[in-house]
Structures are given as C-alpha cells and as structure tokens.
Design a protein around this motif. Structure first.
Motif, PDB file in Angstrom:
ATOM      1  N   UNK A 139       0.805  -1.230   0.000  1.00 56.55           N
ATOM      2  CA  UNK A 139       0.000   0.000   0.000  1.00 56.55           C
ATOM      3  C   UNK A 139       0.834   1.273   0.000  1.00 56.55           C
ATOM      4  N   UNK A 188       0.282   3.769  -2.666  1.00 58.10           N
ATOM      5  CA  UNK A 188      -0.761   4.816  -2.677  1.00 58.10           C
ATOM      6  C   UNK A 188      -0.175   6.228  -2.514  1.00 58.10           C
ATOM      7  N   UNK A 205       5.315   8.847   7.117  1.00 57.87           N
ATOM      8  CA  UNK A 205       3.876   8.932   6.849  1.00 57.87           C
ATOM      9  C   UNK A 205       3.178   9.782   7.913  1.00 57.87           C
ATOM     10  N   UNK A 225      -5.939  -5.572  -2.527  1.00 55.99           N
ATOM     11  CA  UNK A 225      -4.659  -5.467  -1.806  1.00 55.99           C
ATOM     12  C   UNK A 225      -4.062  -6.860  -1.570  1.00 55.99           C
ATOM     13  N   UNK A 274      -7.708   4.876  -7.661  1.00 58.77           N
ATOM     14  CA  UNK A 274      -7.268   5.105  -6.291  1.00 58.77           C
ATOM     15  C   UNK A 274      -8.335   4.694  -5.279  1.00 58.77           C
ATOM     16  N   UNK A 284      -8.680   1.101  -3.680  1.00 57.66           N
ATOM     17  CA  UNK A 284      -7.815   0.566  -2.613  1.00 57.66           C
ATOM     18  C   UNK A 284      -7.581   1.558  -1.480  1.00 57.66           C
ATOM     19  N   UNK A 285      -8.075   2.793  -1.649  1.00 52.86           N
ATOM     20  CA  UNK A 285      -7.595   3.866  -0.781  1.00 52.86           C
ATOM     21  C   UNK A 285      -7.962   3.728   0.702  1.00 52.86           C
ATOM     22  N   UNK A 334      -6.167   0.817   2.253  1.00 52.46           N
ATOM     23  CA  UNK A 334      -4.743   1.135   2.172  1.00 52.46           C
ATOM     24  C   UNK A 334      -4.345   2.133   3.236  1.00 52.46           C
ATOM     25  N   UNK A 335      -5.150   3.176   3.395  1.00 54.78           N
ATOM     26  CA  UNK A 335      -4.819   4.175   4.410  1.00 54.78           C
ATOM     27  C   UNK A 335      -4.911   3.600   5.818  1.00 54.78           C
ATOM     28  N   UNK A 384      -4.146   0.504   6.597  1.00 54.73           N
ATOM     29  CA  UNK A 384      -2.918  -0.267   6.793  1.00 54.73           C
ATOM     30  C   UNK A 384      -1.717   0.653   7.034  1.00 54.73           C
ATOM     31  N   UNK A 385      -1.663   1.763   6.288  1.00 60.62           N
ATOM     32  CA  UNK A 385      -0.529   2.673   6.441  1.00 60.62           C
ATOM     33  C   UNK A 385      -0.582   3.373   7.799  1.00 60.62           C
ATOM     34  N   UNK A 442       0.726   1.096  10.491  1.00 59.52           N
ATOM     35  CA  UNK A 442       1.962   0.402  10.138  1.00 59.52           C
ATOM     36  C   UNK A 442       3.004   0.386  11.270  1.00 59.52           C
ATOM     37  N   UNK A 469      -7.071  13.657  -2.337  1.00 60.06           N
ATOM     38  CA  UNK A 469      -7.549  13.404  -3.698  1.00 60.06           C
ATOM     39  C   UNK A 469      -8.970  12.871  -3.626  1.00 60.06           C
TER      40      UNK A 469
END
Lengths: 231, 127
Positions: free
Chosen positions: A76, A79, A198, B10, B49, B52-53, B56-57, B59-60, B63, B127
């Motif tokens: 990810x 992204x 991040x 993902x 985008x 998965x956004x 994805x966000x 998971x990020x 992290x 976005x």
C-alpha cells in the motif's frame, strides 16, 4: 489462569496494541524523543514476557497477525507514491543523488567503523545492510557471509533509532523540505522510518517509500562489491 | 462490499508479490514486487485510487504498530547480540545519523539549487 490467558489466540495481539496505545499516550504527555512509541511498547512488551516468564514463541503465535499485515502494508505504500508521482518525477535528480549518497555513506561508515573496532569480516558483513528493509537485508547479509539473525536485530534497532531521532536531526541540521525529510528517513531507516515519514506527511511518506526500493536495490549491488574488494 | 473489494485487491497484489518473490531469482521482497505492481496498475488506470484507498490508508496508519512483534523478537537473539553489543550500538547510532544527515542535506542542496521552483508540496493534498 495464566495458561488460559497466554494461549488465547488474541493474547499477543491485545498485549502489543494495548502497550502501543499506552506508549503513544506516554509520548503525548512527556514529548521527549527518547519516549518513541515503538521503542517503549517493544521494551514494555519484552518486560511483560520476561516478568511473567512467557516464551517469545507463545507471544509470537498470537501477535503474528501484525507481522502478517506488514507485507500488504508495504504494498500500500504505492498509494502515497502514486499521489505524489508528479513530485517524484519533477525532482528525480535530487531523489536519485540523495538516496545514492546515503546508501554509500551507510555501507562505508559501517565498514570503516567495523575495521576500527577490529570486528571480524563476518561481523562487519552482518551490519552492512542495516539501513535497508529486513526482507532484502537478510538476503544481502547471507550472500556476504554475515549472521542473518543478527542482521535482523541490527535492521530493527536501526529502524527504531531512525524513527526516534528523525525530528531532532531535521531540526539541528535544518532539513526542512518534505522531500528531503522523506528521502532521509527512508534511506536511513527503511520501513520503520517510512512509518514516521507517513506521520509527518504524504510527501514525506511517498519519498520514504521510494527510498526503501532504491536504497534496497543499491545495497544489493554495492555490498558484494565492497565486500570483495575491501573486506 | 466496498471494503471487501478493497481488501481483495490489496491481498491479490500481495499474493502476486509473494509468488514473484518465490519464482524470480532476484533478492526483491514480496512487498516491493506488490508495491511496484500496484503502482503500475494505478498509473495505467487498471485500478482507481478509490478501489484501494480506504483500506490502504488503514494499513498505512497502523503500520508503526505492526513492527512491535518483530522488534520484540530481538529478545530471542540476545545471546548472539551480547558479544558485539557495544561496537554495534556505537556503529548503528553513528552510521544512522550520518546516513540521515547526508541524504537530507544532499536532497536539500539540490532542491534549493534546481531551477524548477515548484510550489512547496501541499500536505493537505487530498484526492
């Protein structure tokens, strides 16, 4: 009672997450760089395991989900990179030059200090890939004749340290541009540094993600060269 | 269904990454293969985008916490670490500072002297 607790499928997970949240609170309260949430939650976790005589493997079994999610989380990172693609392209020279010089500094500084400390070539090779992501670093270490388990420990300690000192370093050396900050974090402290990047912002995150890939590949190429000509 | 679709995308890219990691004789980890392929899919428009956004966000955002079990794992390599602890600690601290500073300063220098004075990146760029 203890058996029922530690053998639960969720024991490691709840312990890790609860201690992480506690560590984030501690950091918010005292605002000291040394109280890095990842460092503090790791130390608290180790303390709990040692005090209650819980084997690491028992913990790992139920905390493994977190580890398991690292690969999709890495995927990810595409992204923020996609969102900042134009910025990446527009600053390609700075990006490549910065990551390359950082990677060379990493390998050479470890090599020189290893010689000064009179370490064996095995122990020097172990630490050469310390700034790159674990999955690549393990292979590099093995290829160079290092001790892989020790490399993993070195990589994680490097990551936590980078995550911890980044904001102070940026202040002291006036590294203010988000692009420069992201590149510095990713090149010096791989994915753990990227997690910090991040938190700082999306540009930092994107640049740091790219650094993981580029620094990783450069290290794969450079370590065997350094190892065969110098060690 | 939104999250089901996102998770599937993902996991699919992660899965392909793992397979490539096993099949190709390159020292590239599964996550990096997956990252490159997901980036290509987004750039070529195969995936949007918003496909998965959100996941994805998530998971990020979580992290940092994911590194805790791996970091706790250092306790099981204490016996190999102990004999070299002091030199390693010194080397890691000094080297990490050198790398962070050199990378940051080289980037700052080039960014300052490059002609294209881009707008400072907008952190709020949603976005």
């Amino acid at each position: 009672m203890k058996e029922a607790l530690i053998n639960s499928n969720y024991f490691g997970l709840i312990l890790s997450i609860a201690l992480f949240i506690l560590s984030v609170r501690i950091k918010a309260k005292f605002r000291l760089a040394i109280l890095n949430p990842l460092l503090i939650s790791t130390l608290l976790c180790i303390a709990v395991l040692v005090v209650f005589k819980i084997p690491y493997d028992t913990y790992k079994e139920s905390a493994g989900l977190l580890n398991y999610l690292l690969t999709p989380a890495t995927v990810c990172l595409a992204i923020p990179m996609y969102k900042q693609l134009k910025l990446l392209k527009d600053n390609l020279l700075a990006v490549i030059a910065a990551i390359t010089s950082g990677t060379i500094c990493s390998i050479m500084s470890i090599f020189i200090m290893g010689k000064l400390f009179r370490l064996s070539s095995e122990h020097i090779a172990t630490l050469l890939p310390k700034s790159i992501t674990t999955a690549i670093g393990m292979g590099v270490s093995e290829e160079a004749g290092g001790i892989v388990t020790l490399t993993v420990a070195g990589i994680i300690i490097t990551g936590i340290l980078g995550n911890m000192i980044a904001e102070s370093i940026f202040r002291i050396f006036h590294i203010d541009h988000p692009i420069a900050r992201g590149l510095a974090l990713g090149t010096s402290a791989h994915a753990v540094g990227t997690a910090k990047a991040l938190e700082l912002g999306e540009v930092e995150g994107a640049m740091s993600s790219l650094s993981i890939c580029v620094a990783g590949i450069l290290t794969v190429i450079l370590v065997p060269i350094v190892n065969s000509t110098l060690v | 269904m939104k999250y089901v679709k996102e998770v599937v995308w993902i996991i699919a890219f992660t899965f392909i990454g793992e397979v490539l990691n096993k099949l190709l004789p390159l020292p590239v980890p599964a996550g990096v293969y997956g990252l490159i392929l997901l980036l290509l899919a987004l750039v070529t428009g195969i995936l949007k985008l918003q496909d998965v956004e959100s996941t994805g966000n998530f998971l990020l955002d979580t992290m940092t916490m994911m590194f805790v079990p791996a970091a706790v794992g250092i306790m099981s390599s204490v016996d190999v670490l102990l004999p070299v602890l002091l030199p390693y600690a010194v080397m890691i601290v000094i080297s990490t500072i050198i790398v962070m500073v050199s990378t940051g300063l080289v980037a700052s220098f080039i960014l300052k002297h490059s002609k294209s004075q881009d707008e400072p990146a907008n952190k709020e760029a949603a976005v």
